[in-house]
Enzyme design. Sequence first.
Site, PDB file in Angstrom:
ATOM      1  N   SER A  29      87.952  82.477  27.032  1.00  0.00           N
ATOM      2  CA  SER A  29      87.203  81.234  26.835  1.00  0.00           C
ATOM      3  C   SER A  29      86.024  81.410  25.898  1.00  0.00           C
ATOM      4  CB  SER A  29      86.717  80.712  28.186  1.00  0.00           C
ATOM      5  OG  SER A  29      87.814  80.390  29.001  1.00  0.00           O
ATOM      6  N   CYS A  30      85.969  82.516  25.240  1.00  0.00           N
ATOM      7  CA  CYS A  30      84.863  82.787  24.347  1.00  0.00           C
ATOM      8  C   CYS A  30      84.881  81.786  23.200  1.00  0.00           C
ATOM      9  CB  CYS A  30      84.976  84.205  23.807  1.00  0.00           C
ATOM     10  SG  CYS A  30      83.554  84.707  22.845  1.00  0.00           S
ATOM     11  N   GLY A  31      83.768  81.108  22.999  1.00  0.00           N
ATOM     12  CA  GLY A  31      83.666  80.192  21.872  1.00  0.00           C
ATOM     13  C   GLY A  31      84.159  78.800  22.150  1.00  0.00           C
ATOM     14  N   ARG A  60      82.774  82.830  15.913  1.00  0.00           N
ATOM     15  CA  ARG A  60      83.917  82.927  16.813  1.00  0.00           C
ATOM     16  C   ARG A  60      85.215  82.491  16.157  1.00  0.00           C
ATOM     17  NH1 ARG A  60      82.210  86.416  20.316  1.00  0.00           N
ATOM     18  NH2 ARG A  60      80.444  85.701  21.541  1.00  0.00           N
TER      19      ARG A  60
END
Length: 178
Positions: A29-31, A60
Amino acid sequence: MNDENNIGKNSMNNNTPNTLYENSFEHDSCGIGAVVSIDGKKSHSIVDNALSIVEKLEHRAGKDASGETGDGVGILAQVCHSFFKKAAEASGITLGGERDYGVGMFFFPQDKLLRAQAMRMVESLSKKEGLNFLGWREVPVHPEVLGKRARDCMPVIMNCFIERPENVAKGLEFDRRL
């Protein structure tokens, strides 16, 4: 341990509650950012705020060593009826009123034969499901702003339009049907 004891527990760790969150996928779920209108009011400020998030997440976008090619970043917005009505008309497609149609976004191969086969499959499946397929629209792109690697594998991006059947209510009933 029997199934009854596992109810409410996730499969990764039987001691944690069954939720959408799984810490072993933390990097997935990064970004991601979200801007919503809880009351459902349409506003250009929602798009402005979403674009502000995208600008802050540039790092990202998975840029390669050349700094030219990323893996993509964008926003998901509610269907803008006035936009799609004009865009569809330019492609020879007549849409009904707001929420009387669905819009699909497809990423097809550059190979014309493979693309034509995939497009026919979508049309055939629509008919099989009792849905009236209205037509295709090629989404305008600007490949000149992409790096070489992205251009080399860039898909043909198409919208399809499907009419809402008269016996299906606008909103979630139609959304679920699609």
